[in-house]
Design an enzyme around this catalytic site. Structure first.
Site, PDB file in Angstrom:
ATOM      1  N   THR A 175       1.850 -24.036 -40.880  1.00  0.00           N
ATOM      2  CA  THR A 175       0.647 -23.596 -41.399  1.00  0.00           C
ATOM      3  C   THR A 175       0.016 -22.165 -40.771  1.00  0.00           C
ATOM      4  O   THR A 175      -0.217 -22.296 -39.594  1.00  0.00           O
ATOM      5  CB  THR A 175      -0.245 -24.588 -41.826  1.00  0.00           C
ATOM      6  OG1 THR A 175       0.197 -25.767 -42.507  1.00  0.00           O
ATOM      7  CG2 THR A 175      -1.715 -24.031 -42.613  1.00  0.00           C
ATOM      8  N   ILE A 232      -3.464 -26.845 -36.822  1.00  0.00           N
ATOM      9  CA  ILE A 232      -2.377 -27.641 -36.339  1.00  0.00           C
ATOM     10  C   ILE A 232      -2.835 -28.994 -35.904  1.00  0.00           C
ATOM     11  O   ILE A 232      -3.589 -29.024 -34.991  1.00  0.00           O
ATOM     12  CB  ILE A 232      -1.810 -26.801 -35.471  1.00  0.00           C
ATOM     13  CG1 ILE A 232      -1.246 -25.318 -35.890  1.00  0.00           C
ATOM     14  CG2 ILE A 232      -0.461 -27.418 -34.768  1.00  0.00           C
ATOM     15  CD1 ILE A 232      -0.554 -25.693 -37.256  1.00  0.00           C
ATOM     16  N   THR A 233      -2.526 -30.027 -36.352  1.00  0.00           N
ATOM     17  CA  THR A 233      -3.023 -31.296 -35.737  1.00  0.00           C
ATOM     18  C   THR A 233      -2.080 -31.496 -34.564  1.00  0.00           C
ATOM     19  O   THR A 233      -1.027 -31.144 -34.508  1.00  0.00           O
ATOM     20  CB  THR A 233      -2.402 -32.632 -36.930  1.00  0.00           C
ATOM     21  OG1 THR A 233      -3.267 -32.086 -38.160  1.00  0.00           O
ATOM     22  CG2 THR A 233      -2.854 -33.857 -36.227  1.00  0.00           C
ATOM     23  N   GLY A 240      -0.126 -21.898 -46.593  1.00  0.00           N
ATOM     24  CA  GLY A 240      -0.156 -23.281 -46.412  1.00  0.00           C
ATOM     25  C   GLY A 240       0.971 -23.997 -47.023  1.00  0.00           C
ATOM     26  O   GLY A 240       2.241 -24.107 -46.517  1.00  0.00           O
ATOM     27  N   GLY A 277      -2.893 -17.346 -43.835  1.00  0.00           N
ATOM     28  CA  GLY A 277      -2.486 -16.970 -45.088  1.00  0.00           C
ATOM     29  C   GLY A 277      -1.406 -17.817 -45.629  1.00  0.00           C
ATOM     30  O   GLY A 277      -0.975 -17.327 -46.897  1.00  0.00           O
ATOM     31  N   GLY A 318      -0.327 -31.165 -46.455  1.00  0.00           N
ATOM     32  CA  GLY A 318       1.141 -31.514 -46.518  1.00  0.00           C
ATOM     33  C   GLY A 318       1.552 -31.464 -48.015  1.00  0.00           C
ATOM     34  O   GLY A 318       2.806 -31.699 -48.087  1.00  0.00           O
ATOM     35  N   TYR A 338      14.901 -24.530 -44.794  1.00  0.00           N
ATOM     36  CA  TYR A 338      15.403 -25.888 -45.400  1.00  0.00           C
ATOM     37  C   TYR A 338      15.073 -26.907 -44.312  1.00  0.00           C
ATOM     38  O   TYR A 338      15.003 -27.982 -44.954  1.00  0.00           O
ATOM     39  CB  TYR A 338      16.806 -25.450 -45.446  1.00  0.00           C
ATOM     40  CG  TYR A 338      17.159 -24.050 -46.359  1.00  0.00           C
ATOM     41  CD1 TYR A 338      16.967 -24.231 -47.641  1.00  0.00           C
ATOM     42  CD2 TYR A 338      17.453 -22.846 -45.609  1.00  0.00           C
ATOM     43  CE1 TYR A 338      17.026 -23.076 -48.427  1.00  0.00           C
ATOM     44  CE2 TYR A 338      17.458 -21.748 -46.442  1.00  0.00           C
ATOM     45  CZ  TYR A 338      17.338 -21.826 -47.870  1.00  0.00           C
ATOM     46  OH  TYR A 338      17.330 -20.873 -48.466  1.00  0.00           O
ATOM     47  N   GLU A 392       7.509 -36.451 -44.098  1.00  0.00           N
ATOM     48  CA  GLU A 392       6.071 -36.397 -43.914  1.00  0.00           C
ATOM     49  C   GLU A 392       5.059 -36.929 -45.176  1.00  0.00           C
ATOM     50  O   GLU A 392       4.232 -37.534 -45.157  1.00  0.00           O
ATOM     51  CB  GLU A 392       5.709 -34.977 -43.757  1.00  0.00           C
ATOM     52  CG  GLU A 392       4.307 -34.479 -43.585  1.00  0.00           C
ATOM     53  CD  GLU A 392       3.912 -33.085 -43.466  1.00  0.00           C
ATOM     54  OE1 GLU A 392       2.972 -32.388 -43.624  1.00  0.00           O
ATOM     55  OE2 GLU A 392       4.965 -32.202 -42.832  1.00  0.00           O
ATOM     56  N   ARG A 393       5.639 -36.544 -46.333  1.00  0.00           N
ATOM     57  CA  ARG A 393       5.005 -36.738 -47.777  1.00  0.00           C
ATOM     58  C   ARG A 393       4.984 -38.227 -47.785  1.00  0.00           C
ATOM     59  O   ARG A 393       4.004 -38.755 -48.416  1.00  0.00           O
ATOM     60  CB  ARG A 393       5.434 -36.052 -48.848  1.00  0.00           C
ATOM     61  CG  ARG A 393       5.023 -34.418 -48.442  1.00  0.00           C
ATOM     62  CD  ARG A 393       5.658 -33.675 -49.311  1.00  0.00           C
ATOM     63  NE  ARG A 393       5.134 -31.738 -49.148  1.00  0.00           N
ATOM     64  CZ  ARG A 393       5.773 -31.071 -49.811  1.00  0.00           C
ATOM     65  NH1 ARG A 393       7.069 -31.180 -50.424  1.00  0.00           N
ATOM     66  NH2 ARG A 393       5.294 -29.755 -49.378  1.00  0.00           N
TER      67      ARG A 393
END
Length: 387
Positions: A130, A169-170, A135, A133, A373, A243, A252-253
């Site tokens: 991310t 950024i976590t 995400g 500009g 995410g 990709y 992740e999702r």
């Protein structure tokens, strides 16, 4: 509320019990202080690594468990029984969002150098995609990586030079190892992934970001100012990073869906306990039909979402294309958790608006699950274009 299902095998229950004991002992008594400090202490993460919880899907030779996506989902859901989402996301970024880039795309030398320490919790990871500009629109990133001809040692070993900024950024402040996406060609999807170690000259944390929720996770802006890294640090094939990111988004999702379902379960549990003992209008709030029925419907929706979540993970194990399913899951659970938690907060009355109560914290922490995410609107577009 019973959520027993065909997925509650003895092996899965053992993992849930292990995580439940860890959360009860190592997290819940201390996490309020982590909310104040803005990060999870490294020693806690090392204890999770030592317990074998950071490499469930990774190879045994590096200390992993060689498990499948179902086991990984059980881990994410059980972890999400904590009421401190900052702790949860700190772990899930390391296990399900950042380190999978190394697992999937890393070559043998890269895995030999890093993966065992990642699984042990000795190296904590972050992923830099991310930007200010860009995400959900990954192809819109502007960070660049350009070859510096003749700068490396040996034929074809030119250094790469990174320039750009990453945002939100976590684990950005306290990570040791970063997997960074950068444009390496003129095409919109000419993106490559790179390994960048903390302390590399030119790589700095611009600032730690203050958030509404997830207070015990550190979130940062990252700055790359002529960051020189060797060709060896290219992660996977040049130009295939877009990709790689899309592939890892599915893991992740599902993890974020598990986090949302866990929040729903905890919010409903807290609310049932509260409305059964809270006296109003001559009796407990549970005597009010509107409250009983609303809780029952939210529980039904949560159980349905949980079943769909496990269905998605099962499809992963069968090798199916799951982009549409997982996009549905992310959109569904991101919206559902906000509906459930906000309603549960409403039923807590004034106490639901008091800082340091679990339901108020869940309310703040849940909001970003419809954004991070992959925002709900982006997820629905991913669903619609596959009909």
């Amino acid at each position: 509320m019973s959520n027993a299902s065909i997925y509650d095998t003895p092996e899965y229950e053992s993992l849930r019990d292990q995580l439940g004991r860890f959360i009860a002992k190592e997290v819940e008594p201390h996490a309020a202080a982590w909310e104040e400090s803005g990060f999870v202490p490294r020693e806690v993460l090392k204890r999770m690594g030592a317990a074998g919880l950071f490499g469930l899907m990774y190879e045994e030779k590096y200390g992993g468990a060689d498990s499948d996506a179902m086991t990984n989902l059980v881990f994410a859901e059980a972890l999400s029984q904590s009421t401190f989402a900052g702790f949860i996301i700190t772990v899930l970024v390391h296990t399900d969002m950042a380190s999978p880039h190394l697992h999937h795309a890393g070559n043998a030398a890269q895995k030999d150098k890093y993966l065992k320490k990642v699984i042990a919790g000795e190296l904590i990871t972050a992923v830099g995609i991310t930007e200010p500009g860009a995400g959900s629109d990954v192809a819109g990133i502007r960070t660049t990586a350009k070859r510096d001809p003749g700068s490396g040692s040996g034929a074809g070993s030119d250094d790469w030079v990174l320039n750009g900024t990453k945002m939100f950024i976590t684990n950005g402040v306290h990570a040791d190892l970063y997997f960074v996406a950068a444009k390496t060609g003129p095409g919109k999807r000419d993106i490559s992934m790179f390994i960048v170690e903390k302390g590399t000259p030119g790589f700095t944390v611009g600032r730690a970001l203050k958030k509404t929720g997830w207070l015990s996770s550190d979130t940062a802006e990252l700055i790359f100012d002529n960051v020189r890294i060797p060709a060896w640090n290219l992660l996977g094939e040049e130009g295939r990073g877009f990709y790689s990111v899309m592939k890892n988004f599915q893991t992740e999702r599902i993890a974020l869906g598990a986090m949302a379902v866990g929040h729903c379960q905890q919010a409903l549990k807290l609310t049932l306990d509260y409305v059964r003992q809270r006296q109003a209008f001559g009796g407990p709030l549970w005597d009010q039909q509107v409250i009983r029925q609303r809780v029952a419907m939210l529980d039904a929706k949560t159980r349905a979402a949980r079943a769909f979540m496990y269905h998605c993970a099962w499809r992963v194990t069968q090798g199916h294309d799951i982009v549409q399913d997982v996009s549905m899951l992310k959109a569904l659970t991101g919206e559902l958790v906000n509906e459930v938690v906000q309603t549960c907060q409403q039923f807590h009355g004034g106490m639901g608006f008091i800082r340091e109560t679990a339901i108020e914290r869940l309310w703040r922490d849940a909001r970003v699950l419809a954004i991070g995410g992959g925002a709900t609107e982006v997820m629905l577009e991913e669903v619609a274009k596959r009909y």
